[in-house]
Design a protein around this motif. Structure first.
Motif, mmCIF file in Angstrom:
data_model
loop_
_atom_site.group_PDB
_atom_site.id
_atom_site.type_symbol
_atom_site.label_atom_id
_atom_site.label_comp_id
_atom_site.label_asym_id
_atom_site.label_seq_id
_atom_site.Cartn_x
_atom_site.Cartn_y
_atom_site.Cartn_z
ATOM 1 N N ARG A 15 -21.033 -33.129 -1.105
ATOM 2 C CA ARG A 15 -20.986 -32.919 0.350
ATOM 3 C C ARG A 15 -21.624 -34.077 1.109
ATOM 4 O O ARG A 15 -21.427 -34.205 2.320
ATOM 5 N N GLY A 21 -13.817 -38.680 0.656
ATOM 6 C CA GLY A 21 -14.133 -37.961 -0.564
ATOM 7 C C GLY A 21 -14.876 -38.763 -1.609
ATOM 8 O O GLY A 21 -15.434 -38.196 -2.552
ATOM 9 N N GLY A 41 -14.935 -29.538 -8.661
ATOM 10 C CA GLY A 41 -13.927 -30.080 -7.763
ATOM 11 C C GLY A 41 -13.938 -31.585 -7.654
ATOM 12 O O GLY A 41 -13.397 -32.152 -6.690
ATOM 13 N N CYS A 57 -14.433 -36.259 -4.225
ATOM 14 C CA CYS A 57 -14.485 -34.811 -4.019
ATOM 15 C C CYS A 57 -14.242 -34.535 -2.537
ATOM 16 O O CYS A 57 -15.195 -34.299 -1.774
ATOM 17 N N MET A 59 -13.633 -32.813 0.975
ATOM 18 C CA MET A 59 -14.078 -31.520 1.492
ATOM 19 C C MET A 59 -12.912 -30.672 1.994
ATOM 20 O O MET A 59 -13.065 -29.478 2.214
ATOM 21 N N ARG A 61 -9.181 -29.695 0.612
ATOM 22 C CA ARG A 61 -8.425 -29.802 -0.623
ATOM 23 C C ARG A 61 -6.967 -29.419 -0.391
ATOM 24 O O ARG A 61 -6.665 -28.366 0.156
ATOM 25 N N ASP A 187 -4.278 -27.694 -7.696
ATOM 26 C CA ASP A 187 -4.913 -28.729 -6.882
ATOM 27 C C ASP A 187 -4.051 -29.987 -6.969
ATOM 28 O O ASP A 187 -3.894 -30.582 -8.032
ATOM 29 N N ASP A 204 -10.669 -25.478 2.632
ATOM 30 C CA ASP A 204 -11.945 -26.184 2.576
ATOM 31 C C ASP A 204 -12.561 -26.095 1.182
ATOM 32 O O ASP A 204 -12.187 -25.266 0.352
ATOM 33 N N TYR A 205 -13.505 -26.956 0.934
ATOM 34 C CA TYR A 205 -14.096 -27.138 -0.391
ATOM 35 C C TYR A 205 -14.747 -25.864 -0.925
ATOM 36 O O TYR A 205 -14.567 -25.508 -2.091
ATOM 37 N N TYR A 208 -12.193 -23.455 -1.993
ATOM 38 C CA TYR A 208 -11.606 -24.001 -3.220
ATOM 39 C C TYR A 208 -12.429 -23.593 -4.440
ATOM 40 O O TYR A 208 -11.884 -23.104 -5.440
#
Length: 218
Positions: A15, A21, A41, A57, A59, A61, A187, A204-205, A208
């Motif tokens: 985050r 990402g 993720g 990663c 945030m 997806r 994904d 959103d992450y 996910y």
């Protein structure tokens, strides 16, 4: 912020990463690190000509829910003709190498699916954490995809087609397989028109992660 990874198997909080990402560089492609990454993720991009592993990663997806995949009229017609047969994990090695070389992908300066990545995902496959879908015309492999299986999800890594719609056939079959076996999401990692037309959308992450590891989606 972009963190420098050490030899220790672990990741900082994604985050805190960049808007695109990217949040870490370095580390390795060991099976242990890859399993930990995908469980959170996180996925690698290894620009092997530059010799640097980058970890992403996002945030937001971009995913396809198996029950929401859009199958066009033309694709339904193609599937009814039964021109192709589809298998799972029949030839992971050939699929990943076709993903690497189709359309001269590895000629690109920032090509990522080099031998190190191929070997890393082959090890994941041998441990049961990576899978392939193959599309056959007779005895000829004409399309397919591979990805990582974690929790209730399938994290797509790459796909290829040697015939029109070969990768679409693989994706439709994958969605049906996941739907039947309780999978919650595919994904897609990166949005493109091809995947958006088949039902891809953003979540959103945190949602996910809930779908990846939590109860099956109703």
């Amino acid at each position: 912020m972009v963190f420098q990874l050490t030899e220790e198997i672990g990741f900082p909080d994604p985050r805190l990463g960049e808007p695109d990402g990217l949040f870490a560089v370095g580390g390795d492609l060991s099976t242990e690190r890859l399993i930990l990454a995908y469980a959170h993720g996180i996925f690698p991009w290894f620009a092997w000509r530059q010799g640097q592993i980058q970890w992403f990663c996002p945030m937001q997806r971009f995913v396809i829910f198996p029950e929401e995949i859009h199958v066009s009229h033309s694709m339904r017609t193609l599937l009814r003709k039964e021109k192709y047969t589809v298998s799972i994990n029949k030839d992971f090695s050939q699929v990943i190498r076709c993903c690497s070389t189709t359309d001269k992908r590895n000629d690109n300066e920032y090509a990522w699916l080099g031998e190190d990545m191929i070997q890393a995902y082959t090890r994941l496959h041998e441990k049961g954490f990576a899978a392939s879908v193959e599309v056959w015309e007779g005895e000829q492999l004409v399309g397919g995809l591979y990805g990582v299986t974690i929790g209730h999800g399938f994290i797509g890594e790459s796909m290829f087609s040697h015939v029109p719609n070969g990768s679409k056939v693989a994706l439709i079959y994958l969605a049906a397989f996941l739907r039947y076996n309780g999978g919650t999401l595919i994904d897609c990692q990166i949005e493109n028109p091809h995947l958006k037309s088949m039902g891809g959308r953003y979540i959103d992450y945190d949602h996910y992660l809930e779908l990846l590891h939590g109860p099956q989606r109703e």
